[in-house]
Design an enzyme around this catalytic site. Structure first.
Site, PDB file in Angstrom:
ATOM      1  N   HIS A   1       1.870   4.578  -2.822  1.00  0.00           N
ATOM      2  CA  HIS A   1       1.990   6.023  -2.568  1.00  0.00           C
ATOM      3  C   HIS A   1       3.362   6.544  -2.989  1.00  0.00           C
ATOM      4  O   HIS A   1       3.470   7.626  -3.575  1.00  0.00           O
ATOM      5  CB  HIS A   1       1.768   6.342  -1.088  1.00  0.00           C
ATOM      6  CG  HIS A   1       0.377   6.098  -0.616  1.00  0.00           C
ATOM      7  ND1 HIS A   1      -0.744   6.424  -1.339  1.00  0.00           N
ATOM      8  CD2 HIS A   1      -0.076   5.559   0.541  1.00  0.00           C
ATOM      9  CE1 HIS A   1      -1.827   6.088  -0.668  1.00  0.00           C
ATOM     10  NE2 HIS A   1      -1.451   5.560   0.483  1.00  0.00           N
TER      11      HIS A   1
ATOM     12  N   HIS B   1       0.836  -1.203   0.000  1.00  0.00           N
ATOM     13  CA  HIS B   1       0.000   0.000   0.000  1.00  0.00           C
ATOM     14  C   HIS B   1       0.873   1.256   0.000  1.00  0.00           C
ATOM     15  O   HIS B   1       0.670   2.175  -0.810  1.00  0.00           O
ATOM     16  CB  HIS B   1      -0.920  -0.021   1.226  1.00  0.00           C
ATOM     17  CG  HIS B   1      -1.843   1.143   1.319  1.00  0.00           C
ATOM     18  ND1 HIS B   1      -3.179   1.056   1.013  1.00  0.00           N
ATOM     19  CD2 HIS B   1      -1.623   2.436   1.696  1.00  0.00           C
ATOM     20  CE1 HIS B   1      -3.744   2.242   1.186  1.00  0.00           C
ATOM     21  NE2 HIS B   1      -2.815   3.098   1.604  1.00  0.00           N
ATOM     22  N   GLU B   2       1.849   1.298   0.885  1.00  0.00           N
ATOM     23  CA  GLU B   2       2.691   2.488   1.001  1.00  0.00           C
ATOM     24  C   GLU B   2       3.618   2.656  -0.195  1.00  0.00           C
ATOM     25  O   GLU B   2       3.943   3.775  -0.584  1.00  0.00           O
ATOM     26  CB  GLU B   2       3.476   2.467   2.314  1.00  0.00           C
ATOM     27  CG  GLU B   2       2.606   2.393   3.567  1.00  0.00           C
ATOM     28  CD  GLU B   2       1.455   3.388   3.626  1.00  0.00           C
ATOM     29  OE1 GLU B   2       1.540   4.476   3.015  1.00  0.00           O
ATOM     30  OE2 GLU B   2       0.443   3.082   4.282  1.00  0.00           O
TER      31      GLU B   2
END
Length: 141
Positions: free
Chosen positions: A64, A60-61
Site C-alpha cells: 500500500h 501487505h502494508e
C-alpha cells in the site's frame, strides 16, 4: 520495497514511518496515509500473533505504501483502494495456500482468486468512504 519508494522520491524515515500501537479494529495492521508526508505503516500490537504474521502484515502494508508513492492513490476512491488491496493480497503472501489452509479454506482450484477477492472486499468495506450503499465495488468477473 522501501529502497524503491525512495528511488521514486518518497523518503522513508523509519522512526516516523513504522508505528506499533494498540488498535481497536481487529486487524494486524494498516496503512495510514496521514502518518507522514508519504504515509506510514501501523502494526497493531494487540492483534499480531507471531513473527510470520508480522512479516505478512508488514509486506501487505508496504505494498500500500508503495502504491501510495507510485500511483498517488486516493484512498477515498473505492476503485483506487480496491486496486491496491488486490495487489497487496497477491504480492504479500496473504493468499498462499498455507495461509488459506490455516483459515479453513481448503479448496484447491480457484482458491487464490477467491482469497484475493474476499480479502480485498473485506478491506475496502472497512473504508468509511466505500462502505456506504452505492459505493461498493463488485469484485466478481
Amino acid at each position: 520495497m522501501v529502497d524503491n519508494m525512495e528511488k521514486r522520491g518518497c523518503k522513508v524515515d523509519a522512526k516516523d514511518f513504522f508505528v506499533v500501537r494498540h488498535c481497536d479494529e481487529k486487524v494486524g495492521g494498516g496503512f495510514d496515509e496521514s502518518a507522514s508526508k508519504h504515509g506510514g505503516v501501523v502494526l497493531c500490537q494487540n492483534h499480531i500473533r507471531d513473527y510470520q504474521h508480522t512479516e505478512l502484515t508488514l509486506t501487505h502494508e508496504l505494498v500500500h505504501a508503495y502504491d501510495h508513492c507510485r500511483a498517488f492513490v486516493d484512498w477515498s476512491n473505492c476503485v483506487h483502494h480496491a486496486c491496491s488491496e488486490i495487489r497487496a493480497a497477491n504480492l504479500s503472501g496473504d493468499c498462499r495456500m498455507y495461509q488459506e489452509f490455516q483459515r479453513g479454506k481448503t479448496a484447491i482450484r480457484g482458491q487464490g482468486m477467491a482469497c484475493v477477492r474476499r480479502r480485498a472486499a473485506l478491506s475496502v468495506s472497512m473504508n468509511p468512504s466505500c462502505s456506504a450503499p452505492g459505493n461498493l465495488i463488485p469484485l466478481t468477473l
